[in-house]
Scaffold this active site. Sequence first.
Site, PDB file in Angstrom:
ATOM      1  N   LEU A 136      18.512  45.780  16.860  1.00 41.42           N
ATOM      2  CA  LEU A 136      17.281  45.356  17.527  1.00 41.42           C
ATOM      3  C   LEU A 136      16.355  44.792  16.462  1.00 41.42           C
ATOM      4  O   LEU A 136      16.380  45.246  15.306  1.00 41.42           O
ATOM      5  CB  LEU A 136      16.589  46.539  18.216  1.00 41.42           C
ATOM      6  CG  LEU A 136      17.293  47.216  19.398  1.00 41.42           C
ATOM      7  CD1 LEU A 136      16.483  48.427  19.855  1.00 41.42           C
ATOM      8  CD2 LEU A 136      17.492  46.247  20.551  1.00 41.42           C
ATOM      9  N   ASP A 137      15.529  43.831  16.831  1.00 37.12           N
ATOM     10  CA  ASP A 137      14.519  43.346  15.898  1.00 37.12           C
ATOM     11  C   ASP A 137      13.605  44.505  15.496  1.00 37.12           C
ATOM     12  O   ASP A 137      13.393  45.447  16.272  1.00 37.12           O
ATOM     13  CB  ASP A 137      13.675  42.243  16.535  1.00 37.12           C
ATOM     14  CG  ASP A 137      14.474  40.964  16.766  1.00 37.12           C
ATOM     15  OD1 ASP A 137      15.519  40.796  16.114  1.00 37.12           O
ATOM     16  OD2 ASP A 137      14.036  40.152  17.601  1.00 37.12           O
ATOM     17  N   ARG A 138      13.062  44.404  14.312  1.00 33.99           N
ATOM     18  CA  ARG A 138      12.221  45.481  13.798  1.00 33.99           C
ATOM     19  C   ARG A 138      11.068  45.830  14.737  1.00 33.99           C
ATOM     20  O   ARG A 138      10.747  47.002  14.946  1.00 33.99           O
ATOM     21  CB  ARG A 138      11.671  45.083  12.421  1.00 33.99           C
ATOM     22  CG  ARG A 138      10.808  46.155  11.761  1.00 33.99           C
ATOM     23  CD  ARG A 138      10.411  45.720  10.365  1.00 33.99           C
ATOM     24  NE  ARG A 138       9.606  46.743   9.711  1.00 33.99           N
ATOM     25  CZ  ARG A 138       9.173  46.656   8.460  1.00 33.99           C
ATOM     26  NH1 ARG A 138       9.464  45.603   7.728  1.00 33.99           N
ATOM     27  NH2 ARG A 138       8.443  47.625   7.938  1.00 33.99           N
ATOM     28  N   ARG A 162      12.982  36.122  22.832  1.00 39.36           N
ATOM     29  CA  ARG A 162      11.704  35.677  22.310  1.00 39.36           C
ATOM     30  C   ARG A 162      11.582  34.152  22.354  1.00 39.36           C
ATOM     31  O   ARG A 162      10.543  33.598  22.750  1.00 39.36           O
ATOM     32  CB  ARG A 162      11.532  36.190  20.874  1.00 39.36           C
ATOM     33  CG  ARG A 162      11.552  37.706  20.792  1.00 39.36           C
ATOM     34  CD  ARG A 162      11.763  38.211  19.366  1.00 39.36           C
ATOM     35  NE  ARG A 162      10.641  37.877  18.490  1.00 39.36           N
ATOM     36  CZ  ARG A 162      10.595  38.223  17.207  1.00 39.36           C
ATOM     37  NH1 ARG A 162      11.618  38.906  16.664  1.00 39.36           N
ATOM     38  NH2 ARG A 162       9.558  37.910  16.471  1.00 39.36           N
TER      39      ARG A 162
END
Length: 358
Positions: free
Chosen positions: A178-180, A285
Amino acid sequence: MRPREYSNLKTLGIQVQPQSPAGEGPSGSPGQGAGRGSGAVVLVSIDENSAGQRLDNFLIRTCKGVPRSHLYQLIRSGQLRIDGRRVKADHRLELGEQVRIPPIRVAQAEVPRGAVPSQLAAAAGGRLPIIYEDEGIVAIDKPAGLAVHGGSGVASGAIEQLRAARPAERYLELVHRLDRETSGVLLFARKRPWLLDLHRQLRERSTDKRYLAIVSGRFPKRTKTMTAPLQRYLTGEGERRVAVAPEGQEARTRVTGLASVVLPGLGEFSLVEAELLTGRTHQIRVHLADAGFPIAGDDKYGNFETNRLLARQGHRRMFLHAARISFRHPQSGQKMTIEAPLPATFAALVPGAGASND
């Protein structure tokens, strides 16, 4: 700088057999050993959790903290052998093979005064919210702001913290990423065969991954499939980004509008559900931003002025949450779904998130 022994062989639960042939051992090897005793050569027996893995990846996982360049040098020089023979870094390990790990001695990096990294990591790992666990899988509700692994200026991520909190675990690897700044369900495998099975399901797109996001603008209460192709690139500063491009990779995201609200001084926002039909970098996103509905708080693809206003009112995160994932259990074959509750930060921005505000 003082020497440091780099090895997690014991805490990983790997079977280690010290080897002391003539000319090797405490009196014949320079520096600190990679095994249990100082200066000892060790033999690691490959079990089912490591069989099939590349040698270099096995060493990176086993000898945590040792620079990769040092491990590759050991392989190239022939100091590290398998069943007595020299091999290359891409050698696939087989069940029962014996990996000879020589004494490893490297310089220890300076630690800031008062910092105890292992204790800090263990404490953080102990606070990671576990939402599901069985003999082969662990799932956490990853907080926003926590990287999934260390690197690129991040000292410790979720995998390092979980390992530090569970030093007796034989095997613990990330299933996906997952993105930070994204919160939500993050899976880890406790057995290599289970990891490979879950990776296969992800490749074959037989999993179902759903995200919740708060976006700028009024997203209609219907479902829209976004299909803009995506291409990765590097900025002038070397930062990884993604853009819509005709020559990019296929990417498909199914987005459903759930609720909308007008916030004084901020404008209109919508809560949406996004289903990943492909798994490209930053896919949700970029697709939402390209459609005119950037995710609130997204510092890469969002609206800078909107983010600034949100931050002034205390909304200081990217509003993307991995709400649930469904897959076939590697052992039973039954479909299972793991969910992470909607963060309180979402309801703080969109009151009654999940319900209509029309």
